[in-house]
Design an enzyme around this catalytic site. Structure first.
Site, PDB file in Angstrom:
ATOM      1  N   HIS A 151       1.141  -1.086  -0.744  1.00 54.52           N
ATOM      2  CA  HIS A 151      -0.028   0.217  -0.009  1.00 54.52           C
ATOM      3  C   HIS A 151       0.896   1.266   0.216  1.00 54.52           C
ATOM      4  CE1 HIS A 151       0.197  -0.578   4.731  1.00 54.52           C
ATOM      5  NE2 HIS A 151       0.834   0.964   4.529  1.00 54.52           N
ATOM      6  N   ASP A 164       0.897  -7.593   1.557  1.00 53.92           N
ATOM      7  CA  ASP A 164       1.434  -6.171   1.531  1.00 53.92           C
ATOM      8  C   ASP A 164       3.052  -5.891   1.486  1.00 53.92           C
ATOM      9  OD1 ASP A 164       0.881  -3.655   2.506  1.00 53.92           O
ATOM     10  OD2 ASP A 164       0.433  -4.284   3.903  1.00 53.92           O
ATOM     11  N   SER A 210       4.332   4.718  10.065  1.00 49.87           N
ATOM     12  CA  SER A 210       5.768   3.522   9.829  1.00 49.87           C
ATOM     13  C   SER A 210       5.275   2.294   9.309  1.00 49.87           C
ATOM     14  CB  SER A 210       5.705   2.945  11.374  1.00 49.87           C
ATOM     15  OG  SER A 210       3.941   2.827  11.928  1.00 49.87           O
TER      16      SER A 210
END
Length: 1509
Positions: free
Chosen positions: A91, A122, A205
């Site tokens: 993402h 991811d 983060s």
């Protein structure tokens, strides 16, 4: 048999014990060692890890798949230093177009490019150039997924909550957590376990490494749950596999990355891991459970169960929710990793799955699909919409089949039709749409303005199809449709046209034999009516059947409707207005508006409807009109926006109504007088959303309520200086309509007003209310439109009509009661006078503020009371409005004589008014994703413009653009770019078009609050080219023009073909560097030999390859320009010859044969022959032409005389036909239309008669013919330098070879002599040249001021472009004549001098501009050293004239404004100071001034020039 432990002492037992300890140590050693890790161990690990962690600044340039467009911060870390590979989340890498930079801990920034993003999990990778990091020592972070275990102490190192480096501690609590579910219509990971720890990570983060005490990455931070402070980490097993594939591409970094295929397989099935207890409830047999437990690793707790299956996938109709997976290809599978490994290794192969469904064993064979094949890698961008095949991610979310046509972003065209994001298009224009290519095929067949049906379904209402009407953009709000395709080698998405050029969005057909004007009209007409059924557009065939407007009967449906309602209903119209996001100008606060309007004019050729400006706020919008009298919806065009009053006029085409509609629709009767009074009864009539007429009777409670609307947070139009009508009852704040009398005559518009309610300091809410707007202002403008106003023309329904101009005083007033005014010290006499003038209002107007940049800005002050205008007392806004309109018929230069009361004193002021049109903002620039315009009236009404020269105003910004990434937001002015001022749009374009792709730009801005700021941003021409949108009144179309894009060939007609003649003036002085551009594959300019040419200039030389023409311009537009424009055909011109037209220069190459697309009108053609090596040039030869529509001017090169000559008539006709048949088209360079406006400012007074009167015999203007003309005349230093250049030039021929062939300029005496006149009067005549000017105007110019200005421009162009010394002397004489007048500028010729100052301003602005091509040249090409000296003739004359104008008691406002602009130009360009030294009768002069007053004795011989009266 004894217990084995008893034999521990034996060798065997000891061996067994040792084996047990080793096996146990594999599980328990890491946490034991971890618990023993000291602070020093962690410090060493972090010192090694932190330098390899980077802050990623990513920008998703387009909405795509699961991700919207936007800018964000994230984290990544280096996993391969040698190859330059950074690991982060999917993402973060984004599935669509992304631009990203990485910043290391020492703040070194580098550009990174995406090379892989996993379709499901991811994680993704960026690459960078390791050599770009010069000042940091760092090492890659090793990946160690096998180390992860419950209880492992970890650190998360990254950009948490926007901090550059944040280190969060935690302990792994779970290794088998379900993948987090983020949103129902966005990205979600699945078919994997996640790790969980209570580390409390937050935004920024993402992509951080999760490390152990040895500095190894054991997981990848992906998400968090803020409510429980839990963080979710992605295991690294599949990451390691993907990285190994990427590393096979090479051992080191490569500038051109080789795209690597990473095999990924899928069944389009989502599995979940469930415990054995729950699986037994699903029907799992006990023997199956026992078999699985024995075959699985010790401690197995469950099995994989089918959660969902995507329709149309390999498992569709084979697997279902609740199926328990037992074996795959005979092997027991209980974990995601093992299943995924098997699928990835079996792409395009069949596998066998053994499942249990409700306790029944089943076996199915399925084909493993390539996961990348259902991951979209291209999209269509049309009208701001992003459309692409439905991805596996969203197909899983929505339970639709992969590959359907999916709307990721609706943009404008689809938003206008209410198509939502995430819609699936099923049918368009009656054709089934199953894939993206089907949609593109349908779009290619539609013309601009077409209205076609579209069917779609939404995941939120999946069982019902919705049908809407889509209108194809008639205006060029957006670029033509493009297909973007992902290129993994470069990391970019490359664009190409979605259609072939011959099928690009055609307009409706027209008769090719029509004239140019007819051609334009027919396009306008057909586009307006396109999309209406044939019955509704056959008006032209049955126009004789129309009834007159007076015969239209009432159409009210209800029998009990009032007379007013029955009369007014046929005049009512419902407006639906959409504003494109690409041009939300002037602070408009929404994209969609509704409102009721009234037809105020309806004839066979034009219809006009009036509506409030809260419905039609800006001109850059699409308007649809629905009529109450006839069920039809047709487009309208905004033709007038009143600059003060809250109304707009919208035109429509009556023929689009059809014969029946046109017969029942009619215009309302306006009743501006008498004005409504308190207690009058009126009928409030309007339309509901269902187009039902509604009315009620009301009473006027206040006919003159003064509005007081505050400025919104984002400045937009607000009604000021208006008195409105208030009623006792109405239909609420959303109902708009009309106020009529009992006979249905319109007395006011019941219009909507926009305001902003503020709550506290930071909270505000848009609000609207309705009030009555008297129709007198509408009636006045309407009469001017119908009668033919004296204003700018606008094409309305194929006919050009002049639109009215409105003279206003740009000052905001507010009323104060006379009782309050008395407290401020206003005298009783004025109190009585004002009360007598208006006994109802009993008020005085006070100044609330002046618009910045207005003529009243520095004259009126806040709090001033306006007592009288032109000695007449004023008490209301209309009094001032009427006084302004009266100026149009007066002769006072547009100034109001105002009497004001300020701080206890009465003051008389001469205040200038401003003239405004009703076109709104006609031009907008999109640069780096921000929408830039000139400051609109609502901004200027704040009373402040930046001191740095105003600047251009940022109205909006786009998500995912460079300005979004770097924080250049709206509500501020851009005053400088790279240190260059940008006071207006032209200068802004000139500065930004020189900037290159990827270049960092320094931008200085000033906020609305006045706070300055300097920021830098990186220009991205790949995804965000610079373009302009401008309204063309000749076609009534908003047209889009590309200014700068990454592909140099896109600028062939705009940037590279032409070289500005502003850099080409004083041949053959100096030298220049020549950059040669070839339109071939290699776009890199190569430096060639240095040629002798204008000093300090750079010329762009054009090589036109055979067979190439204007490759990227829209073919229809290019063909129209070629056919309608003039052509200059130049044959047999030698190579290196310089050919110029107007302000543009070409260098002849073998294929060059002239210039095409020349706008009709006056032009100056000039050329200079070259030596064979192209290093030296001859003096320039030039001639004027008056190019007609489609005219072909033919010249051929005479080798002996080295000049262009005419060809015989029969040859000219033959060449003309060849040009019109496009035989020469590939060899003709296009005229740069972007420079035409600049040329028009230099030549707007030159006409064909001017050329015929002034041009020399043969028409050629050249300095080589002038040596005999200028000999014996008094010369300045500049003239002597030019003359010396002429003598020393080896190309110059002897004077006797060329007889006098100069121009026939008007003789301007330098000194006035007159017999029989006293010396004092003679001195006065020489001090003031007004009488000489008047005599010359009558005698030589036939009384035409334009003829004099035309000669001034003729001489300037002949001097500047043609290098004519004679022309310079004539220009100097004319300038000296006009600047030597002291009476004419203020008494008899104010308009002439205003025009003259504008002419000379643009001449000097053009002539003195700096050469932007050479950085080390400080002076412009026009400047000679003598120009900088204080004894320059121009310096002395300007100094005298400036002091006269600025010290005058009464002066025309425009003349004063332009004089100040000229003064500022000379001060800034030349560093001149205009200080007064000595004075005689108001004229300041130096003792050695050549143009100082001279008195000559009457008996002096009359051998020199003189004038007798």
């Amino acid at each position: 048999m004894g217990d084995p432990l008893e034999r521990l002492g034996s060798e065997t037992a000891m061996g067994l014990e040792s084996t047990i300890k080793e096996e146990l140590s594999m599980d328990i050693d890491p946490p034991l060692r971890e618990n023993l890790a000291t602070a020093e161990d962690w410090r060493k690990a972090l010192n090694k890890v932190v330098p390899a962690v980077v802050v990623l600044r990513t920008t998703a340039c387009r909405a795509f798949d699961t991700e919207p467009a936007g800018a964000s911060y994230a984290t990544g870390f280096v996993v391969d230093k040698r190859r330059g590979i950074i690991l982060t989340n999917r993402h973060v890498v984004k599935p669509g177009p992304v631009v990203a930079e990485a910043m290391f801990v020492n703040r070194e920034e580098i550009t990174v490019h995406p090379i892989y993003r996993d379709p499901v999990h991811d994680f993704g990778f960026f690459r960078y150039n390791p050599d770009a990091i010069q000042f940091l020592e760092y090492e890659e972070i090793p990946l160690a997924p096998e180390v992860a275990c419950v209880g492992l102490e970890i650190r998360v190192v990254g950009n948490d909550s926007g901090e550059k480096v944040s280190i969060l501690a935690g302990t792994l609590a779970r290794l088998d957590r379900d993948a987090p579910h983020y949103k129902k219509d966005g990205y979600n990971d699945f078919n994997t376990f996640y790790m969980q720890a209570a580390s409390g990570t937050k935004g920024g983060s993402s992509g951080s490494p999760v490390i152990d005490w040895q500095g190894r990455a054991v997981a990848l931070n992906a998400g968090s749950k803020s409510s429980s402070a839990s963080a979710f980490f992605l295991p690294l097993e599949r990451v390691v596999r993907a990285l190994k594939f990427l590393q096979k591409g090479g051992d080191s970094y490569k500038s051109e990355w080789e795209a690597i295929s990473i095999s990924r397989g899928t069944l389009q099935t989502t599995f979940v891991h469930k415990g054995f207890d729950e699986i037994r409830r699903l029907g799992l047999k006990s023997e199956t459970e026992q078999m699985v437990r024995l075959a699985s690793a010790q401690g197995e707790t469950g099995m994989l169960v089918v959660d969902s299956v995507v329709p149309g996938g390999p498992a569709h109709n084979h697997l279902g929710p609740g199926d328990v997976l037992v074996r795959v290809n005979g092997e027991v599978i209980t974990h995601f990793l093992k299943l995924e490994t098997l699928l990835d290794d079996s792409v395009e192969q069949k596998i066998e799955l053994q499942i249990e469904r409700g306790g029944t064993p089943m076996s199915v064979q399925l084909a493993v699909q390539d996961l990348h094949s259902i991951t979209p890698a291209h999209f269509l961008e049309v009208s701001g919409a992003v459309i692409h095949p439905l991805s596996y991610q969203q197909a899983r979310n929505f339970r639709f089949q992969c590959g359907l046509v999916y709307v990721s972003e609706p943009g404008y065209m689809l938003f206008r039709a209410s198509v939502p994001r995430h819609a699936i298009i099923k049918k368009f224009a009656g054709e089934e749409i199953s894939k993206l290519e089907d949609l593109i095929s349908v779009l290619s067949k539609l013309s601009r303005g077409a209205r076609v049906p579209l069917e779609y379904i939404s995941y939120q209402d999946r069982h019902r199809k919705k049908s809407v009407l889509v209108t194809v953009d008639r205006h060029e709000w957006y670029a033509p449709p493009q297909i973007y395709t992902r290129d993994d080698s470069s990391g970019l998405w490359t664009a190409k046209p979605a259609f072939q050029p011959e099928s690009t969005m055609p307009s409706s057909g027209v008769n090719g034999e029509a004239t140019h004007m007819e051609h334009t009209h027919q396009i306008n007409h057909l586009e307006l009516t396109d999309g209406v059924s044939s019955m509704e557009t056959c008006y032209e065939h049955v126009s004789a059947e129309l009834h007159s407007e007076n015969e239209a009967g009432p159409t009210a449906a209800t029998a009990n409707a009032s007379i007013a309602e029955r009369v007014i209903e046929p005049t009512l119209v419902m407006f639906e207005v959409h504003v494109p996001p690409s041009c939300m100008l002037d602070g408009v606060h929404a994209q969609h508006f509704f409102g009721t309007g009234v037809i105020v004019h309806h004839s066979r050729s034009m219809g006009l409807a009036a509506v409030d400006k809260n419905t039609v706020a800006i001109s850059s919008s699409d308007v649809m009109l629905s009529f109450a009298a006839f069920p039809i919806e047709i487009p309208g065009e905004v033709v007038f926006l009143h600059p003060v009053h809250n109304y707009a006029l919208v035109a429509y085409d009556p023929s689009a109504l059809g014969p029946v509609g046109a017969s029942v629709v009619r215009a309302a009767e306006l009743l501006p007088e008498p004005a409504l009074r308190r207690g009058d009864s009126v009928y409030l009539v309007g339309l509901s959303r269902s187009l039902q007429a509604t009315s009620r009777k009301s009473v006027v409670t206040n006919p003159c309520a003064a509005l007081n609307i505050g400025s919104a947070d984002c400045p937009r139009y607000r009604a000021t200086n208006m008195e409105v009508i208030e009623l006792d009852t109405d239909f609420g704040s959303t109902f708009s309509g009309l106020l009529t009398d009992e006979l249905g005559r319109v007395q006011a518009i019941w219009g909507s007003f926009s305001t902003q309610l503020k709550f506290g300091c930071n909270t505000s809410e848009d609000h609207q209310f309705v009030r009555g707007i008297p129709v007198y202002a509408i009636s006045q403008v309407l009469d001017k439109i119908i009668a033919g106003a004296n204003g700018p023309p606008l094409l309305i329904n194929g006919v050009k009509r002049p639109m009215p101009l409105v003279r206003i005083l740009e000052v905001e007033f507010y009323p104060t009661l006379l009782s309050k005014a008395r407290s401020f010290g206003l005298s009783d006499d004025w109190i009585q006078a004002l009360a007598k003038k208006d006994p109802v209002r009993r008020q005085v107007l006070r100044v609330k503020g002046c618009s910045a940049g207005s003529k009243a800005e520095n004259l009126l002050e806040q709090g001033d009371m306006v007592l009288a205008v032109n000695k007449e007392p004023v008490t209301c806004f209309r009094d001032i409005e009427d006084a302004c309109q009266a100026l149009d018929n007066g002769d006072n230069g547009g100034n109001l004589n105002m009497t004001i009361f300020r701080q206890g004193r009465e003051i008389d002021l001469l205040v200038g008014t401003d003239v405004r049109d009703g076109s709104g903002t006609p031009r907008v620039i999109n640069w780096c994703g921000c929408i830039v315009q000139d400051p609109h009236p609502a901004v200027r009404a704040l009373g402040y413009l930046p001191e740095e020269g105003h600047g251009v105003y940022v109205a909006r910004w786009c998500h995912g653009s460079p300005v979004h990434r770097y924080g250049l937001y709206a509500l501020q002015w851009i005053v400088e770019v790279n240190g260059k001022s940008t006071p207006d749009l032209d200068s802004f374009v000139n500065v930004t078009k020189e900037l290159e792709h990827g270049e960092f730009v320094r931008v200085k801005t000033v906020h609305l609050t006045g706070k300055p700021r300097v920021l830098t941003l990186k220009q991205d021409l790949h995804y965000w080219p610079t373009w302009e949108l401008r309204f063309d009144p000749d076609t009534a179309i908003w047209k889009r023009r590309m200014i700068k894009t990454l592909d140099c060939r896109n600028l062939q007609t705009e940037e590279l073909v032409m070289a500005s003649a502003s850099t080409y003036r004083q041949l053959p002085i100096g030298s220049c560097q020549v950059v040669r551009y070839k339109f071939e594959e290699d776009q890199t300019p190569e430096t060639t030999s240095t040629l002798r040419s204008p000093r300090g200039t750079t010329l762009l030389l054009l090589d036109v390859p055979s067979g190439e023409g204007n490759e990227t311009m829209d073919p229809e537009k290019a063909l129209e320009l070629v056919k309608s424009g003039a052509t200059l055909l130049l044959l047999e011109v030698p190579q290196y010859t310089l050919i110029g037209i107007d302000t543009q220069v070409f260098s002849v190459v073998p294929a060059f044969k002239g210039i095409k697309m020349i706008p009709p009108g006056v032009h100056f053609v000039f050329y200079s022959s070259s030596t064979r090596d192209g290093k030296e040039f001859s003096p320039i030869i030039g001639f004027f032409i008056d190019a007609g529509h489609s005219q072909v001017v033919v010249r051929v090169w005479d080798q002996q005389e080295e000049r262009l000559i005419r060809v015989p008539e029969e040859e000219e006709e033959r060449y003309t036909q060849a040009v019109k048949s496009l035989e020469f088209d590939k060899n003709l360079g296009p005229y740069d239309l972007s420079l035409f406006a600049e040329w028009k400012r230099l030549s707007n007074y030159i006409t064909k008669s001017t050329i015929e009167r002034l041009e020399p015999i043969g028409g050629e203007i050249t300095v080589t013919h002038e040596s005999g003309i200028v000999n014996g005349t008094c010369k300045s230093a500049l003239e002597r330098a030019l003359d010396e250049q002429l003598k020393n030039n080896k190309f110059s021929a002897p004077a006797e070879k060329h007889p006098k062939r100069g121009c026939y300029y008007t003789i301007i005496p330098r000194i006035i002599k007159r017999k029989g006149v006293e010396s004092q009067q003679l001195t006065s005549l020489n001090l003031d040249k007004t009488e000489l000017l008047e005599t010359l105007l009558v005698k030589d110019y036939g009384g035409s001021e334009e003829s004099l200005l035309g000669e001034l421009q003729f001489a300037f162009i002949a001097f500047l472009m043609g290098q004519s010394l004679e022309a310079f002397m004539q220009w100097k004489s004319l300038v000296s004549l006009l600047l030597g007048c002291t009476e004419a500028p203020f008494c008899t010729r104010s308009q002439l001098f205003t025009k003259f100052i504008k002419v000379i301003y643009y001449q000097l602005k053009y002539g003195l501009q700096k050469d932007r091509s050479v950085r080390d040249v400080g002076a412009s090409a026009l400047l000679d050293d003598s120009w900088f000296s204080s004894d320059s003739f121009l310096h002395r004359l300007c100094k005298d004239f400036f002091s006269l104008v600025e010290d005058a008691s009464i002066v025309d406002g425009d003349l004063l404004s332009w004089t100040r602009k000229l003064k500022e130009l000379l001060e800034n360009s030349l560093g001149w100071e205009f200080q007064q030294k000595s004075a005689v009768d108001g004229i300041y002069f130096e003792e050695d001034d050549e143009y100082a007053p001279v008195v000559e004795m009457l008996d002096e011989p009359s051998g020199s020039e003189h004038m007798t009266a």
